[in-house]
Design an enzyme around this catalytic site. Structure first.
Site, mmCIF file in Angstrom:
data_model
loop_
_atom_site.group_PDB
_atom_site.id
_atom_site.type_symbol
_atom_site.label_atom_id
_atom_site.label_comp_id
_atom_site.label_asym_id
_atom_site.label_seq_id
_atom_site.Cartn_x
_atom_site.Cartn_y
_atom_site.Cartn_z
ATOM 1 N N ILE A 134 0.855 -1.182 0.000
ATOM 2 C CA ILE A 134 0.000 0.000 0.000
ATOM 3 C C ILE A 134 0.892 1.233 0.000
ATOM 4 O O ILE A 134 1.697 1.441 0.903
ATOM 5 C CB ILE A 134 -0.941 0.010 1.215
ATOM 6 C CG1 ILE A 134 -1.920 -1.170 1.136
ATOM 7 C CG2 ILE A 134 -1.696 1.335 1.292
ATOM 8 C CD1 ILE A 134 -2.874 -1.126 -0.038
ATOM 9 N N LYS A 135 0.733 2.034 -1.014
ATOM 10 C CA LYS A 135 1.606 3.187 -1.228
ATOM 11 C C LYS A 135 0.997 4.430 -0.572
ATOM 12 O O LYS A 135 -0.151 4.784 -0.843
ATOM 13 C CB LYS A 135 1.775 3.393 -2.735
ATOM 14 C CG LYS A 135 3.105 3.969 -3.166
ATOM 15 C CD LYS A 135 3.209 3.879 -4.680
ATOM 16 C CE LYS A 135 4.447 4.604 -5.178
ATOM 17 N NZ LYS A 135 4.455 4.668 -6.647
#
Length: 333
Positions: A134-135
Protein backbone atom coordinates in the site's frame (compact mmCIF):
# COMPACT_ATOMS: atom_id res chain seq x y z
CA UNK A 1 28.20 -9.59 -23.17
CA UNK A 2 25.24 -9.17 -20.83
CA UNK A 3 23.28 -5.94 -21.04
CA UNK A 4 23.40 -3.39 -18.22
CA UNK A 5 19.82 -4.36 -17.36
CA UNK A 6 20.75 -8.03 -17.01
CA UNK A 7 23.71 -7.16 -14.81
CA UNK A 8 21.60 -4.81 -12.70
CA UNK A 9 18.94 -7.48 -12.24
CA UNK A 10 21.55 -9.81 -10.73
CA UNK A 11 22.36 -7.43 -7.86
CA UNK A 12 19.20 -5.32 -7.46
CA UNK A 13 15.51 -6.14 -7.70
CA UNK A 14 14.36 -4.32 -10.83
CA UNK A 15 10.82 -2.98 -10.54
CA UNK A 16 8.71 -1.62 -13.41
CA UNK A 17 7.35 1.85 -12.69
CA UNK A 18 4.30 1.74 -14.94
CA UNK A 19 0.67 0.78 -15.32
CA UNK A 20 1.29 -0.25 -18.95
CA UNK A 21 0.63 -3.98 -19.11
CA UNK A 22 2.45 -4.37 -22.43
CA UNK A 23 5.62 -2.86 -20.97
CA UNK A 24 5.42 -5.21 -18.00
CA UNK A 25 5.02 -8.18 -20.34
CA UNK A 26 8.08 -7.03 -22.27
CA UNK A 27 10.49 -6.53 -19.38
CA UNK A 28 9.15 -9.17 -16.96
CA UNK A 29 10.16 -7.45 -13.70
CA UNK A 30 9.68 -9.13 -10.34
CA UNK A 31 7.65 -6.24 -8.91
CA UNK A 32 5.76 -3.25 -10.28
CA UNK A 33 4.75 0.15 -8.92
CA UNK A 34 1.87 2.38 -9.88
CA UNK A 35 0.74 5.85 -8.85
CA UNK A 36 -2.28 8.01 -9.74
CA UNK A 37 -0.48 9.59 -12.70
CA UNK A 38 0.50 6.20 -14.12
CA UNK A 39 -3.00 4.77 -13.58
CA UNK A 40 -4.47 7.83 -15.31
CA UNK A 41 -2.13 7.40 -18.28
CA UNK A 42 -3.07 3.73 -18.57
CA UNK A 43 -6.78 4.50 -18.19
CA UNK A 44 -6.57 6.90 -21.15
CA UNK A 45 -5.28 4.08 -23.35
CA UNK A 46 -8.15 2.75 -25.51
CA UNK A 47 -6.73 -0.76 -25.10
CA UNK A 48 -7.82 -0.71 -21.46
CA UNK A 49 -11.38 0.58 -21.88
CA UNK A 50 -12.75 -2.88 -21.08
CA UNK A 51 -10.94 -2.82 -17.76
CA UNK A 52 -12.45 0.59 -16.95
CA UNK A 53 -15.92 -0.73 -17.79
CA UNK A 54 -15.35 -3.76 -15.55
CA UNK A 55 -14.35 -1.50 -12.68
CA UNK A 56 -17.48 0.63 -13.13
CA UNK A 57 -19.71 -2.45 -13.22
CA UNK A 58 -18.02 -3.98 -10.18
CA UNK A 59 -18.49 -0.72 -8.30
CA UNK A 60 -22.19 -0.63 -9.17
CA UNK A 61 -22.65 -4.11 -7.71
CA UNK A 62 -20.70 -3.37 -4.54
CA UNK A 63 -22.67 -0.26 -3.55
CA UNK A 64 -26.00 -0.32 -1.69
CA UNK A 65 -29.19 0.60 -3.51
CA UNK A 66 -29.77 4.29 -4.10
CA UNK A 67 -26.12 5.23 -4.49
CA UNK A 68 -25.27 8.58 -6.03
CA UNK A 69 -23.13 9.20 -9.09
CA UNK A 70 -20.38 10.72 -6.92
CA UNK A 71 -20.39 7.62 -4.68
CA UNK A 72 -20.06 5.43 -7.76
CA UNK A 73 -17.09 7.39 -9.09
CA UNK A 74 -15.39 7.41 -5.68
CA UNK A 75 -15.78 3.66 -5.42
CA UNK A 76 -14.60 3.14 -9.00
CA UNK A 77 -11.37 5.05 -8.33
CA UNK A 78 -10.44 2.33 -5.84
CA UNK A 79 -11.64 -0.44 -8.13
CA UNK A 80 -9.65 0.86 -11.12
CA UNK A 81 -6.43 0.83 -9.10
CA UNK A 82 -7.13 -2.71 -7.94
CA UNK A 83 -8.19 -3.95 -11.39
CA UNK A 84 -4.93 -2.67 -12.87
CA UNK A 85 -3.03 -4.15 -9.93
CA UNK A 86 -4.73 -7.50 -10.45
CA UNK A 87 -3.79 -7.56 -14.13
CA UNK A 88 -0.21 -6.62 -13.28
CA UNK A 89 0.02 -9.42 -10.71
CA UNK A 90 -0.97 -11.89 -13.42
CA UNK A 91 2.24 -10.90 -15.23
CA UNK A 92 4.78 -10.78 -12.38
CA UNK A 93 5.92 -13.09 -9.62
CA UNK A 94 6.28 -10.46 -6.90
CA UNK A 95 4.42 -7.47 -5.53
CA UNK A 96 2.50 -4.52 -6.88
CA UNK A 97 2.28 -1.14 -5.16
CA UNK A 98 -1.17 0.45 -5.12
CA UNK A 99 -1.48 4.02 -3.90
CA UNK A 100 -3.95 5.47 -1.44
CA UNK A 101 -5.77 8.63 -2.57
CA UNK A 102 -3.19 11.41 -2.21
CA UNK A 103 -5.89 13.75 -0.95
CA UNK A 104 -5.81 11.76 2.30
CA UNK A 105 -2.10 12.41 2.87
CA UNK A 106 -2.68 14.41 6.06
CA UNK A 107 -5.39 12.18 7.52
CA UNK A 108 -4.11 9.11 9.36
CA UNK A 109 -7.49 7.53 10.06
CA UNK A 110 -8.82 7.99 6.52
CA UNK A 111 -5.60 6.58 5.06
CA UNK A 112 -5.85 3.47 7.24
CA UNK A 113 -9.50 2.99 6.27
CA UNK A 114 -8.74 3.39 2.55
CA UNK A 115 -5.80 0.98 2.73
CA UNK A 116 -7.90 -1.71 4.41
CA UNK A 117 -10.53 -1.25 1.72
CA UNK A 118 -7.99 -1.70 -1.07
CA UNK A 119 -6.67 -4.86 0.57
CA UNK A 120 -10.22 -6.21 0.86
CA UNK A 121 -10.80 -5.52 -2.84
CA UNK A 122 -7.69 -7.55 -3.66
CA UNK A 123 -8.86 -10.28 -1.28
CA UNK A 124 -12.16 -10.52 -3.20
CA UNK A 125 -10.07 -11.58 -6.22
CA UNK A 126 -8.26 -14.20 -4.16
CA UNK A 127 -5.04 -12.16 -4.00
CA UNK A 128 -2.95 -12.54 -0.85
CA UNK A 129 -2.09 -9.29 0.90
CA UNK A 130 1.56 -10.39 0.91
CA UNK A 131 1.65 -9.46 -2.78
CA UNK A 132 0.39 -5.93 -2.18
CA UNK A 133 2.27 -2.86 -1.02
CA UNK A 134 0.00 0.00 0.00
CA UNK A 135 1.61 3.19 -1.23
CA UNK A 136 1.32 6.21 1.07
CA UNK A 137 2.89 9.68 0.98
CA UNK A 138 5.67 10.18 3.55
CA UNK A 139 3.92 12.81 5.63
CA UNK A 140 3.91 12.41 9.40
CA UNK A 141 0.27 11.33 9.18
CA UNK A 142 1.09 8.90 6.39
CA UNK A 143 3.92 7.30 8.35
CA UNK A 144 1.67 6.90 11.40
CA UNK A 145 -1.01 5.30 9.21
CA UNK A 146 1.54 2.90 7.74
CA UNK A 147 2.76 2.00 11.23
CA UNK A 148 -0.79 0.96 12.16
CA UNK A 149 -1.23 -1.00 8.94
CA UNK A 150 2.09 -2.82 9.30
CA UNK A 151 0.99 -4.07 12.73
CA UNK A 152 -2.07 -5.54 10.99
CA UNK A 153 0.13 -7.34 8.48
CA UNK A 154 -0.56 -4.88 5.66
CA UNK A 155 2.74 -4.02 4.02
CA UNK A 156 3.39 -0.44 2.96
CA UNK A 157 5.52 1.52 0.50
CA UNK A 158 6.15 5.08 1.69
CA UNK A 159 6.52 7.35 -1.32
CA UNK A 160 7.26 11.02 -2.03
CA UNK A 161 10.28 10.66 0.24
CA UNK A 162 12.86 13.39 -0.21
CA UNK A 163 15.03 13.53 2.88
CA UNK A 164 16.84 11.57 5.57
CA UNK A 165 14.35 12.49 8.29
CA UNK A 166 11.43 10.97 6.38
CA UNK A 167 13.45 7.81 5.75
CA UNK A 168 14.52 7.31 9.37
CA UNK A 169 10.99 7.97 10.65
CA UNK A 170 9.78 5.19 8.32
CA UNK A 171 12.49 2.79 9.47
CA UNK A 172 11.73 3.47 13.13
CA UNK A 173 8.06 2.77 12.37
CA UNK A 174 9.13 -0.58 10.85
CA UNK A 175 7.70 0.14 7.42
CA UNK A 176 8.26 -2.60 4.82
CA UNK A 177 9.65 -0.39 2.05
CA UNK A 178 10.45 3.24 1.24
CA UNK A 179 10.77 4.92 -2.15
CA UNK A 180 13.29 7.77 -1.87
CA UNK A 181 13.08 9.94 -4.97
CA UNK A 182 16.12 10.76 -7.08
CA UNK A 183 15.10 12.74 -10.15
CA UNK A 184 12.79 15.20 -8.44
CA UNK A 185 15.59 16.14 -6.05
CA UNK A 186 17.83 16.71 -9.06
CA UNK A 187 15.14 18.86 -10.69
CA UNK A 188 15.00 21.11 -7.63
CA UNK A 189 18.75 21.59 -7.42
CA UNK A 190 19.00 22.34 -11.14
CA UNK A 191 16.31 24.98 -10.84
CA UNK A 192 17.84 26.56 -7.73
CA UNK A 193 21.49 26.57 -8.76
CA UNK A 194 21.23 27.01 -12.51
CA UNK A 195 23.72 24.18 -12.80
CA UNK A 196 22.70 21.66 -15.43
CA UNK A 197 25.33 18.98 -15.05
CA UNK A 198 25.32 16.92 -11.86
CA UNK A 199 27.21 13.88 -13.08
CA UNK A 200 27.24 10.49 -11.40
CA UNK A 201 27.95 10.55 -7.68
CA UNK A 202 27.51 14.36 -7.61
CA UNK A 203 23.81 14.00 -8.36
CA UNK A 204 22.01 15.23 -5.20
CA UNK A 205 19.29 12.61 -5.60
CA UNK A 206 21.88 9.84 -5.81
CA UNK A 207 23.65 11.26 -2.74
CA UNK A 208 20.36 11.25 -0.81
CA UNK A 209 19.50 7.62 -1.58
CA UNK A 210 23.07 6.47 -0.94
CA UNK A 211 23.05 8.11 2.51
CA UNK A 212 19.73 6.50 3.39
CA UNK A 213 20.80 3.07 2.13
CA UNK A 214 24.12 3.13 3.98
CA UNK A 215 22.54 4.23 7.25
CA UNK A 216 19.83 1.57 7.06
CA UNK A 217 22.40 -1.16 6.49
CA UNK A 218 24.68 0.17 9.25
CA UNK A 219 21.83 0.08 11.74
CA UNK A 220 20.33 -3.19 10.56
CA UNK A 221 16.95 -1.75 9.62
CA UNK A 222 14.73 -4.24 7.80
CA UNK A 223 12.98 -1.53 5.77
CA UNK A 224 13.76 -2.05 2.08
CA UNK A 225 15.13 0.88 0.10
CA UNK A 226 13.76 1.31 -3.44
CA UNK A 227 15.24 4.20 -5.40
CA UNK A 228 12.61 5.92 -7.55
CA UNK A 229 11.98 8.83 -9.92
CA UNK A 230 14.90 8.78 -12.33
CA UNK A 231 15.87 11.34 -14.96
CA UNK A 232 18.59 9.34 -16.72
CA UNK A 233 20.21 5.91 -16.62
CA UNK A 234 23.39 7.28 -15.03
CA UNK A 235 21.41 7.81 -11.83
CA UNK A 236 20.28 4.21 -12.00
CA UNK A 237 23.79 2.88 -12.54
CA UNK A 238 25.07 4.96 -9.60
CA UNK A 239 22.62 3.11 -7.35
CA UNK A 240 23.42 -0.41 -8.58
CA UNK A 241 23.23 -2.68 -5.57
CA UNK A 242 20.34 -0.85 -3.90
CA UNK A 243 17.67 -3.21 -2.55
CA UNK A 244 15.27 -2.30 -5.35
CA UNK A 245 15.05 0.30 -8.11
CA UNK A 246 11.73 1.17 -9.73
CA UNK A 247 12.36 2.19 -13.31
CA UNK A 248 10.18 3.60 -16.09
CA UNK A 249 9.91 1.52 -19.30
CA UNK A 250 11.91 4.00 -21.40
CA UNK A 251 14.90 3.60 -19.08
CA UNK A 252 14.45 -0.17 -18.87
CA UNK A 253 14.70 -0.17 -22.65
CA UNK A 254 17.87 1.95 -22.60
CA UNK A 255 19.47 -0.29 -19.99
CA UNK A 256 18.52 -3.35 -21.99
CA UNK A 257 20.21 -1.99 -25.11
CA UNK A 258 23.40 -0.82 -23.39
CA UNK A 259 26.38 -3.10 -22.86
CA UNK A 260 29.53 -2.71 -20.78
CA UNK A 261 30.54 -3.48 -17.23
CA UNK A 262 28.18 -2.41 -14.45
CA UNK A 263 29.93 -1.63 -11.18
CA UNK A 264 28.10 -2.36 -7.93
CA UNK A 265 28.00 0.95 -6.05
CA UNK A 266 25.95 0.02 -2.97
CA UNK A 267 26.75 -3.02 -0.82
CA UNK A 268 25.18 -3.89 2.52
CA UNK A 269 28.20 -5.98 3.52
CA UNK A 270 30.73 -3.15 3.38
CA UNK A 271 29.17 -0.59 5.70
CA UNK A 272 31.01 0.94 8.66
CA UNK A 273 29.17 1.33 11.96
CA UNK A 274 27.77 4.76 12.81
CA UNK A 275 27.65 5.85 16.44
CA UNK A 276 24.59 8.05 15.87
CA UNK A 277 21.08 6.68 16.29
CA UNK A 278 18.62 9.16 14.84
CA UNK A 279 15.13 9.40 16.28
CA UNK A 280 12.42 11.76 15.10
CA UNK A 281 9.26 12.46 17.09
CA UNK A 282 6.50 14.54 15.51
CA UNK A 283 8.03 17.84 16.60
CA UNK A 284 11.47 16.90 15.25
CA UNK A 285 9.96 15.59 12.03
CA UNK A 286 7.96 18.71 11.30
CA UNK A 287 10.88 20.98 12.17
CA UNK A 288 13.21 18.99 9.91
CA UNK A 289 10.75 19.24 7.02
CA UNK A 290 10.27 22.95 7.64
CA UNK A 291 14.02 23.53 7.53
CA UNK A 292 14.43 21.49 4.33
CA UNK A 293 13.06 23.71 1.57
CA UNK A 294 13.62 21.13 -1.14
CA UNK A 295 11.83 18.31 0.71
CA UNK A 296 8.93 20.55 1.75
CA UNK A 297 8.40 21.91 -1.74
CA UNK A 298 8.71 18.56 -3.47
CA UNK A 299 6.43 16.77 -1.01
CA UNK A 300 3.78 19.44 -1.48
CA UNK A 301 4.23 19.39 -5.25
CA UNK A 302 3.99 15.60 -5.36
CA UNK A 303 0.81 15.42 -3.29
CA UNK A 304 -0.76 18.18 -5.39
CA UNK A 305 0.22 16.45 -8.63
CA UNK A 306 -1.14 13.06 -7.59
CA UNK A 307 -4.34 14.69 -6.29
CA UNK A 308 -4.88 16.40 -9.64
CA UNK A 309 -4.33 13.08 -11.42
CA UNK A 310 -7.07 11.50 -9.30
CA UNK A 311 -9.41 14.37 -10.09
CA UNK A 312 -8.70 13.95 -13.79
CA UNK A 313 -9.34 10.22 -13.48
CA UNK A 314 -12.69 11.01 -11.86
CA UNK A 315 -13.57 13.20 -14.85
CA UNK A 316 -12.55 10.41 -17.23
CA UNK A 317 -14.76 7.94 -15.35
CA UNK A 318 -17.70 10.35 -15.40
CA UNK A 319 -17.31 10.73 -19.16
CA UNK A 320 -17.17 6.97 -19.66
CA UNK A 321 -20.18 6.48 -17.39
CA UNK A 322 -22.14 8.96 -19.50
CA UNK A 323 -21.15 7.11 -22.68
CA UNK A 324 -22.30 3.78 -21.22
CA UNK A 325 -25.61 5.24 -20.06
CA UNK A 326 -26.21 6.79 -23.50
CA UNK A 327 -25.46 3.46 -25.19
CA UNK A 328 -27.98 1.74 -22.92
CA UNK A 329 -30.58 4.43 -23.67
CA UNK A 330 -30.11 4.02 -27.41
CA UNK A 331 -30.34 0.23 -27.20
CA UNK A 332 -33.71 0.45 -25.41
CA UNK A 333 -35.30 2.84 -27.92
Amino acid sequence: MKSILEQLSSITVVVADTGDLDAIKKFQPRDATTNPSLILAAAKNPDYIKLIDQALESSRKSLPAGFSESELIKETIDQVSVFFGKEILNLISGRVSTEVDARLSFDTEATVTKARKLINHYKSFGINKERILIKIASTWEGIKAAEILEKEGIKCNLTLLFNFCQAVACANAKITLISPFVGRILDWHKAKTGKDNFAGCEDPGVISVTKIYNYFKEKGFKTEVMGASFRNIDEIKELAGCDLLTIAPKFLDELNREEGELIKKLDEDTQSQSSIDYKFDEKDFRLSMLEDQMASEKLSEGITGFSKAIEELEELLLKRLSEINNQKLISTT
